[in-house]
Design an enzyme around this catalytic site. Sequence first.
Site, short mmCIF file in Angstrom:
data_model
loop_
_atom_site.label_atom_id
_atom_site.label_comp_id
_atom_site.label_asym_id
_atom_site.label_seq_id
_atom_site.Cartn_x
_atom_site.Cartn_y
_atom_site.Cartn_z
N LYS A 114 1.11 -1.22 0.32
CA LYS A 114 0.04 0.02 0.00
C LYS A 114 0.82 1.24 -0.07
CE LYS A 114 -4.47 0.65 0.24
NZ LYS A 114 -5.60 -0.15 -0.21
N GLY A 168 -21.76 5.79 -1.62
CA GLY A 168 -21.22 6.09 -2.59
C GLY A 168 -20.55 5.49 -3.60
N LYS A 169 -19.38 5.33 -4.05
CA LYS A 169 -18.96 4.62 -5.36
C LYS A 169 -19.48 3.27 -5.10
CE LYS A 169 -14.58 5.50 -5.64
NZ LYS A 169 -13.11 5.51 -6.05
#
Length: 376
Positions: free
Chosen positions: A88, A190-191
């Site tokens: 990450k 949301g998405k």
Amino acid sequence: MTDVTNGVLHTLFHSEQGGHEQVVLCQDRASGLKAVIAIHSTALGPALGGTRFYPYANEEQAVADALNLARGMSYKNAMAGLRHGGGKAVIIGDPEQIKTEELLLAYGRFVASLGGRYVTACDVGTYVADMDLVARECRWTTGRSPENGGAGDSSVLTSFGVYQGMRASAQHLWGDPSLRDRKVGIAGVGKVGHHLVEHLLKEGAQVVITDVRQDAVRRIVDKHPAVQVAADTDALIRTEGLDVYAPCALGGALNDDTVPVLTAKVVCGAANNQLAHPGVEKDLADRSILYAPDYVVNAGGVIQVADELNGFDFDRCKAKASEIFDTTLAIFARAKEDGIPPAAAADRIAEQRMSEARAAKAAKAAKAVGDARAAG
């Protein structure tokens, strides 16, 4: 000497949350870039994970977040059956204020310098257009637009995977995967959340939603007037008759305050790091609440971006994301067999897969050395 007993170095080298292979601090003063790339494991293959762009309070907080998120990606990729380890990256700063083309290109050069050990993608604060820029400097970039050889928005398959996790949870708890007439509460539309609403309504579920952004709520209700709206997350989790709770916003949704008042019998959502601290999974089990581990059910997105490296094929990705149903059932079975919560069972399976991969690599390397000596 500065006391770092509880700092990031202690986390990296000494705690159970550590064990990372590599952590890279990146700085480009010309563009203002300050970033951290954390590679937790490459046992199963090159580390894969998104780039988070966030205004951290300080650099130590940013490093700690990168370490935690990278470790989570190792487990997620292992459980998704991908030939990738976990990594990450975080870029420090407010993306609304400092994100520029120059900064993203500089970041791309840092990722490229790792020679493919880390493959990046989108995360909070970064988008498809950003990955298109990063890809100009780094071929190990996924989450790009279709026009630039990518798969585009990964939220479609992320929501599909969560939906499969819900179906598996229903199968395990009620003996039937159908969610028809089940009441499902979604925090965050949301998405990913708004796609999840569509899956559930299509099957005939009753849906209750909440979101801090009223425009996101309005988009759902304008299209589907039958969808109910809760004032906030606290009201949602207390909704009478709730069967499933789906946290699809920020992490830490399951904590000492929320678990005692949850009315749902299943928790299955898209948010990362839903368990606020170790021990919450036991609190859920003590209340007979079935928890579908977040990093298992929300893996549809990483399945999609990983496929970009092989030439993206949506049908192939959707078929693999469908396997989340069986994987979730296998975790519940393992949890029952070992007498542990599902989150612990998922960790055990992921750790076993990584351990076996490391052993296989070591054996292969030893054989190569032996063959070379014999030939010499």
